[in-house]
Design a protein around this motif. Structure first.
Motif, mmCIF file in Angstrom:
data_model
loop_
_atom_site.group_PDB
_atom_site.id
_atom_site.type_symbol
_atom_site.label_atom_id
_atom_site.label_comp_id
_atom_site.label_asym_id
_atom_site.label_seq_id
_atom_site.Cartn_x
_atom_site.Cartn_y
_atom_site.Cartn_z
ATOM 1 N N PRO A 26 0.801 -1.224 0.000
ATOM 2 C CA PRO A 26 0.000 0.000 0.000
ATOM 3 C C PRO A 26 0.842 1.287 0.000
ATOM 4 C CG PRO A 26 -0.422 -1.311 1.987
ATOM 5 C CD PRO A 26 0.509 -2.105 1.135
ATOM 6 N N GLN A 27 1.934 1.312 0.772
ATOM 7 C CA GLN A 27 2.711 2.558 0.853
ATOM 8 C C GLN A 27 3.533 2.830 -0.400
ATOM 9 O OE1 GLN A 27 3.396 0.914 4.326
ATOM 10 N NE2 GLN A 27 1.509 1.974 4.855
ATOM 11 N N THR A 28 4.240 1.807 -0.851
ATOM 12 C CA THR A 28 5.205 2.011 -1.946
ATOM 13 C C THR A 28 4.611 1.719 -3.322
ATOM 14 O OG1 THR A 28 5.899 -0.281 -1.817
ATOM 15 C CG2 THR A 28 7.097 1.278 -0.432
ATOM 16 N N ARG A 29 3.435 1.069 -3.348
ATOM 17 C CA ARG A 29 2.827 0.620 -4.609
ATOM 18 C C ARG A 29 3.666 -0.438 -5.322
ATOM 19 N NH1 ARG A 29 -2.293 1.704 -4.597
ATOM 20 N NH2 ARG A 29 -2.768 3.743 -3.805
ATOM 21 N N GLN A 30 4.633 -1.014 -4.604
ATOM 22 C CA GLN A 30 5.430 -2.106 -5.183
ATOM 23 C C GLN A 30 4.508 -3.292 -5.461
ATOM 24 O OE1 GLN A 30 9.101 -2.501 -5.821
ATOM 25 N NE2 GLN A 30 7.954 -4.012 -6.965
ATOM 26 N N GLU A 31 4.630 -3.856 -6.638
ATOM 27 C CA GLU A 31 3.754 -4.953 -7.054
ATOM 28 C C GLU A 31 4.474 -6.295 -6.948
ATOM 29 O OE1 GLU A 31 3.222 -3.645 -11.041
ATOM 30 O OE2 GLU A 31 1.519 -2.346 -10.545
ATOM 31 N N HIS A 32 3.734 -7.333 -6.610
ATOM 32 C CA HIS A 32 4.247 -8.709 -6.625
ATOM 33 C C HIS A 32 3.128 -9.589 -7.178
ATOM 34 C CE1 HIS A 32 7.539 -7.403 -4.047
ATOM 35 N NE2 HIS A 32 6.643 -6.880 -3.211
ATOM 36 N N VAL A 33 3.485 -10.753 -7.723
ATOM 37 C CA VAL A 33 2.432 -11.669 -8.163
ATOM 38 C C VAL A 33 2.714 -13.086 -7.667
ATOM 39 C CG1 VAL A 33 1.740 -10.388 -10.235
ATOM 40 C CG2 VAL A 33 3.520 -12.133 -10.416
ATOM 41 N N ALA A 34 1.643 -13.861 -7.577
ATOM 42 C CA ALA A 34 1.756 -15.293 -7.284
ATOM 43 C C ALA A 34 1.083 -16.051 -8.412
ATOM 44 C CB ALA A 34 1.069 -15.618 -5.957
ATOM 45 N N LEU A 35 1.686 -17.179 -8.791
ATOM 46 C CA LEU A 35 1.021 -18.114 -9.704
ATOM 47 C C LEU A 35 0.645 -19.325 -8.877
ATOM 48 C CD1 LEU A 35 3.422 -18.149 -12.810
ATOM 49 C CD2 LEU A 35 1.551 -16.572 -12.312
ATOM 50 N N SER A 36 -0.556 -19.833 -9.081
ATOM 51 C CA SER A 36 -0.929 -21.060 -8.370
ATOM 52 C C SER A 36 -1.541 -22.044 -9.344
ATOM 53 C CB SER A 36 -1.913 -20.763 -7.232
ATOM 54 O OG SER A 36 -3.164 -20.376 -7.747
ATOM 55 N N MET A 37 -1.401 -23.319 -8.982
ATOM 56 C CA MET A 37 -2.049 -24.380 -9.762
ATOM 57 C C MET A 37 -2.610 -25.401 -8.779
ATOM 58 S SD MET A 37 -0.434 -26.955 -12.643
ATOM 59 C CE MET A 37 -0.311 -25.815 -13.995
ATOM 60 N N GLY A 38 -3.836 -25.836 -9.000
ATOM 61 C CA GLY A 38 -4.441 -26.873 -8.157
ATOM 62 C C GLY A 38 -4.974 -26.318 -6.842
ATOM 63 N N ASP A 39 -5.386 -27.235 -5.975
ATOM 64 C CA ASP A 39 -5.966 -26.857 -4.681
ATOM 65 C C ASP A 39 -4.830 -26.668 -3.677
ATOM 66 O OD1 ASP A 39 -7.349 -26.483 -2.377
ATOM 67 O OD2 ASP A 39 -8.331 -28.454 -2.361
ATOM 68 N N VAL A 40 -4.337 -25.445 -3.555
ATOM 69 C CA VAL A 40 -3.170 -25.197 -2.684
ATOM 70 C C VAL A 40 -3.582 -24.882 -1.247
ATOM 71 C CG1 VAL A 40 -1.669 -24.468 -4.576
ATOM 72 C CG2 VAL A 40 -3.012 -22.738 -3.352
ATOM 73 N N GLY A 41 -4.875 -24.736 -1.006
ATOM 74 C CA GLY A 41 -5.332 -24.338 0.330
ATOM 75 C C GLY A 41 -5.899 -25.488 1.138
ATOM 76 N N ASN A 42 -5.547 -26.745 0.783
ATOM 77 C CA ASN A 42 -6.169 -27.888 1.462
ATOM 78 C C ASN A 42 -5.356 -28.406 2.655
ATOM 79 O OD1 ASN A 42 -4.038 -29.210 0.315
ATOM 80 N ND2 ASN A 42 -5.234 -30.533 -1.043
ATOM 81 N N GLY A 43 -4.301 -27.655 3.046
ATOM 82 C CA GLY A 43 -3.542 -28.031 4.249
ATOM 83 C C GLY A 43 -2.354 -28.935 3.984
ATOM 84 N N GLU A 44 -2.306 -29.591 2.839
ATOM 85 C CA GLU A 44 -1.149 -30.434 2.494
ATOM 86 C C GLU A 44 0.020 -29.533 2.113
ATOM 87 O OE1 GLU A 44 -0.848 -33.941 2.292
ATOM 88 O OE2 GLU A 44 -2.662 -33.765 3.492
ATOM 89 N N PRO A 45 1.300 -29.939 2.407
ATOM 90 C CA PRO A 45 2.446 -29.113 2.009
ATOM 91 C C PRO A 45 2.415 -28.821 0.501
ATOM 92 C CG PRO A 45 3.154 -30.917 3.419
ATOM 93 C CD PRO A 45 1.703 -31.154 3.128
ATOM 94 N N VAL A 46 2.755 -27.595 0.173
ATOM 95 C CA VAL A 46 2.644 -27.120 -1.215
ATOM 96 C C VAL A 46 4.038 -26.950 -1.818
ATOM 97 C CG1 VAL A 46 1.923 -25.142 -2.630
ATOM 98 C CG2 VAL A 46 0.473 -25.925 -0.756
ATOM 99 N N LEU A 47 4.244 -27.502 -3.009
ATOM 100 C CA LEU A 47 5.491 -27.274 -3.744
ATOM 101 C C LEU A 47 5.535 -25.803 -4.153
ATOM 102 C CD1 LEU A 47 8.020 -28.608 -5.023
ATOM 103 C CD2 LEU A 47 6.650 -28.929 -7.107
ATOM 104 N N MET A 48 6.614 -25.107 -3.747
ATOM 105 C CA MET A 48 6.612 -23.655 -3.964
ATOM 106 C C MET A 48 7.993 -23.142 -4.345
ATOM 107 S SD MET A 48 5.373 -20.604 -1.479
ATOM 108 C CE MET A 48 6.837 -20.183 -0.562
ATOM 109 N N ARG A 49 8.003 -22.100 -5.169
ATOM 110 C CA ARG A 49 9.225 -21.359 -5.490
ATOM 111 C C ARG A 49 9.007 -19.897 -5.147
ATOM 112 N NH1 ARG A 49 14.274 -20.722 -6.622
ATOM 113 N NH2 ARG A 49 14.883 -19.123 -8.098
ATOM 114 N N ILE A 50 10.002 -19.294 -4.492
ATOM 115 C CA ILE A 50 10.024 -17.831 -4.383
ATOM 116 C C ILE A 50 11.049 -17.373 -5.405
ATOM 117 C CG2 ILE A 50 10.573 -15.856 -2.939
ATOM 118 C CD1 ILE A 50 10.032 -17.500 -0.505
ATOM 119 N N HIS A 51 10.612 -16.633 -6.406
ATOM 120 C CA HIS A 51 11.520 -16.228 -7.487
ATOM 121 C C HIS A 51 11.621 -14.713 -7.502
ATOM 122 C CE1 HIS A 51 13.648 -17.355 -11.199
ATOM 123 N NE2 HIS A 51 13.251 -16.169 -11.643
ATOM 124 N N SER A 52 12.845 -14.199 -7.446
ATOM 125 C CA SER A 52 13.044 -12.748 -7.490
ATOM 126 C C SER A 52 13.177 -12.311 -8.942
ATOM 127 C CB SER A 52 14.316 -12.361 -6.733
ATOM 128 O OG SER A 52 14.222 -12.788 -5.400
#
Ligand SMILES: Nc1nc2c(ncn2[C@@H]2O[C@H](COP(=O)(O)OP(=O)(O)OP(=O)(O)O)[C@@H](O)[C@H]2O)c(=O)[nH]1
Length: 194
Positions: A26-52
């Protein structure tokens, strides 16, 4: 840094169908995005990458780093499992920005390594922080991940922000004669597990 969720939409890619989620600081207006595939909110560990962000590697196919192949490999691995998340953080040049990264490249052309080049420009080797991941992952319903990285600082940072990392998945790809030294420096001076 906290971020607000702004919008999401479907994103067909050559690796399959992702959903793209846009966030803004909100302060800096810096933007970030996430890509998701499948049901990632079901509590099982999620395969993830943080990419700069790396415009040169991700967008132009530069061979000076391993960023492009890492992003491609991460998206392909998520697609193969049919489930996962890529957080794409707008932290170009490990936080120094694109213009300064090109300045650093110029110093590297004259013999400096990536850490020395940052120092000569007056920057720490790595200016990134990962607090925004907490809000992004909360929005996606993710609290537990298998993180694709060779960088132990990313594992530490996530755990500091309450995200459980149950596994580090090495992401070793894209070594070539142009980035050999860059990857060696990350291993020798930045603690990367290559
Ligand atoms: N300052 C600087 N940044 C660079 C250089 N080469 C690549 N980068 C940036 O380094 C960052 C690499 O990001 P990542 O691939 O997410 O992270 P990483 O720390 O290498 O860790 P991994 O998860 O193992 O890939 C991007 O922001 C690139 O723009 C360089 O020579 N100098």
């Amino acid at each position: 840094m906290s971020v607000d969720f702004v919008a999401s939409s479907r994103l067909p890619t050559r690796h399959g169908q992702f959903t793209i989620h846009a966030f803004e600081e909100p302060q800096t207006r810096q933007e970030h995005v996430a890509l998701s595939m499948g049901d990632v909110g079901n509590g099982e560990p999620v395969l993830m990458r943080i990419h700069s962000e790396c415009l040169t590697g991700d967008g132009f196919g530069s061979l000076r780093c391993d960023c492009g192949p890492q992003l491609e490999a991460a998206m392909a691995k998520v697609a193969a499992e049919g489930r996962g998340v890529i957080l794409y953080l707008r932290q170009e040049g490990r936080g120094i920005g694109l213009v300064n990264k090109v300045r650093a490249y110029q110093l590297q052309d004259q013999g400096a390594d990536t850490v020395e080049a940052n120092e000569q420009l007056g920057f720490a080797p790595d200016l990134r922080e990962y607090s925004m991941c907490e809000d992004m992952l909360r929005h996606l319903g993710v609290s537990c991940v298998r993180l694709m990285t060779n960088n132990p600082l990313k594992v530490e940072a996530l755990e500091k922000h309450g995200i459980r990392v149950v596994e580090r998945v090495p992401l070793m790809t894209g070594r070539n004669p142009h980035n050999d030294q860059y990857l060696d420096t990350k291993q020798e001076k930045m603690g990367h597990l290559l």
